[in-house]
Scaffold this motif. Structure first.
Motif, PDB file in Angstrom:
ATOM      1  N   GLU A  21       0.820  -1.208   0.000  1.00 46.71           N
ATOM      2  CA  GLU A  21       0.000   0.000   0.000  1.00 46.71           C
ATOM      3  C   GLU A  21       0.858   1.264   0.000  1.00 46.71           C
ATOM      4  O   GLU A  21       0.497   2.261  -0.615  1.00 46.71           O
ATOM      5  N   SER A  22       2.008   1.218   0.679  1.00 45.86           N
ATOM      6  CA  SER A  22       2.878   2.398   0.671  1.00 45.86           C
ATOM      7  C   SER A  22       3.504   2.603  -0.705  1.00 45.86           C
ATOM      8  O   SER A  22       3.801   3.741  -1.069  1.00 45.86           O
TER       9      SER A  22
ATOM     10  N   ASP B 245       1.833   1.790  -3.498  1.00 38.81           N
ATOM     11  CA  ASP B 245       0.716   2.262  -4.318  1.00 38.81           C
ATOM     12  C   ASP B 245       0.321   3.697  -3.976  1.00 38.81           C
ATOM     13  O   ASP B 245      -0.039   4.471  -4.863  1.00 38.81           O
ATOM     14  N   LYS B 246       0.358   4.056  -2.677  1.00 35.88           N
ATOM     15  CA  LYS B 246      -0.066   5.391  -2.242  1.00 35.88           C
ATOM     16  C   LYS B 246       1.036   6.028  -1.396  1.00 35.88           C
ATOM     17  O   LYS B 246       0.966   6.031  -0.170  1.00 35.88           O
TER      18      LYS B 246
ATOM     19  N   LYS C 263       1.922   9.186  -0.896  1.00 37.92           N
ATOM     20  CA  LYS C 263       1.562  10.374  -0.117  1.00 37.92           C
ATOM     21  C   LYS C 263       0.895   9.988   1.202  1.00 37.92           C
ATOM     22  O   LYS C 263       1.173  10.564   2.250  1.00 37.92           O
ATOM     23  N   LYS C 264       0.011   9.019   1.129  1.00 35.72           N
ATOM     24  CA  LYS C 264      -0.659   8.542   2.335  1.00 35.72           C
ATOM     25  C   LYS C 264       0.346   7.915   3.293  1.00 35.72           C
ATOM     26  O   LYS C 264       0.291   8.152   4.506  1.00 35.72           O
ATOM     27  N   ALA C 265       1.278   7.156   2.767  1.00 37.73           N
ATOM     28  CA  ALA C 265       2.308   6.526   3.608  1.00 37.73           C
ATOM     29  C   ALA C 265       3.201   7.582   4.255  1.00 37.73           C
ATOM     30  O   ALA C 265       3.553   7.462   5.435  1.00 37.73           O
TER      31      ALA C 265
ATOM     32  N   PHE D 216       2.295  10.669   4.926  1.00 37.18           N
ATOM     33  CA  PHE D 216       1.482  11.351   5.931  1.00 37.18           C
ATOM     34  C   PHE D 216       1.437  10.546   7.224  1.00 37.18           C
ATOM     35  O   PHE D 216       1.677  11.080   8.311  1.00 37.18           O
ATOM     36  N   TYR D 217       1.131   9.246   7.116  1.00 40.26           N
ATOM     37  CA  TYR D 217       1.082   8.404   8.309  1.00 40.26           C
ATOM     38  C   TYR D 217       2.446   8.283   8.975  1.00 40.26           C
ATOM     39  O   TYR D 217       2.551   8.268  10.199  1.00 40.26           O
TER      40      TYR D 217
END
Length: 193
Positions: A57-58, A60-61, A63-65, A67-68
């Motif tokens: 998932e990191s 694939d995404k 920006k989200k990774a 951010f978290y």
């Protein structure tokens, strides 16, 4: 991406090799040892699946990774710099020493009253510290912590968890106790009322 998938394939092949080479002797079949072994195998499999899912998932995404990851690192730093009772005592002594150096006629009455309230609570051993990981609450209890009289030990006369906000004196965050800092911002100014 190919490197990641080859790594997951290597982990899967390593796991199958371990499963094939490591087998329990017949005397442990159907016993507690086999159940314990199966439990740990399934637990490790679950953690491996979670780790692989997080990495996928990191990728694939990103920006989200990020951010978290940034939020997690900020929480870690806040927890690492969470002030404790020793920090409070040091800041309180510093503030008191600074206030003593100012002539009483030039002291801010609000700052003086706040320091006197804190000093009274410290002398009567009524200050309590509640660390919540990333910040610390300083609150004033009704009784001394060593008091053994009936009102002090009765559960109905104690400060309940839900009424702590009414007794909070200060909040500590990032190695500072902020109300103490704000109350003493203009401690040497004589306010006319």
């Amino acid at each position: 991406m190919m490197r990641f998938f080859s790594l997951s394939n290597r982990v899967a092949s390593l796991r199958t090799r371990i499963d094939n080479t490591f087998t329990l002797p017949e005397r442990f079949k159907g016993t507690f040892v086999e159940k314990l072994t199966n439990y740990w195998k399934s637990l490790l499999t679950d953690y491996k699946d979670v780790a692989v899912g997080v990495v996928k998932e990191s990728i694939d995404k990103p920006k989200k990774a990020m951010f978290y990851g940034g939020v997690g690192y900020a929480m870690y730093l806040c927890g690492k710099r969470n002030p404790n009772e020793e920090d409070f005592n040091m800041q309180f002594r510093t503030a008191t020493n600074n206030m003593i150096l100012v002539h009483p006629s030039l002291q801010n009455p609000n700052s003086d009253a706040y320091l006197r309230r804190l000093q009274e609570a410290i002398n009567q051993n009524r200050l309590r510290f509640l660390s919540l990981g990333i910040f610390t609450l300083v609150w004033e209890d009704l009784y001394d912590s060593d008091d053994c009289t009936y009102p002090a030990i009765c559960e109905y006369t104690k400060v309940s968890f839900w009424s702590i906000p009414q007794h909070v004196i200060d909040v500590g965050f990032w190695k500072k106790f902020w109300r103490l800092k704000l109350e003493l911002q203009n401690y040497d100014v004589n306010y006319l009322e």
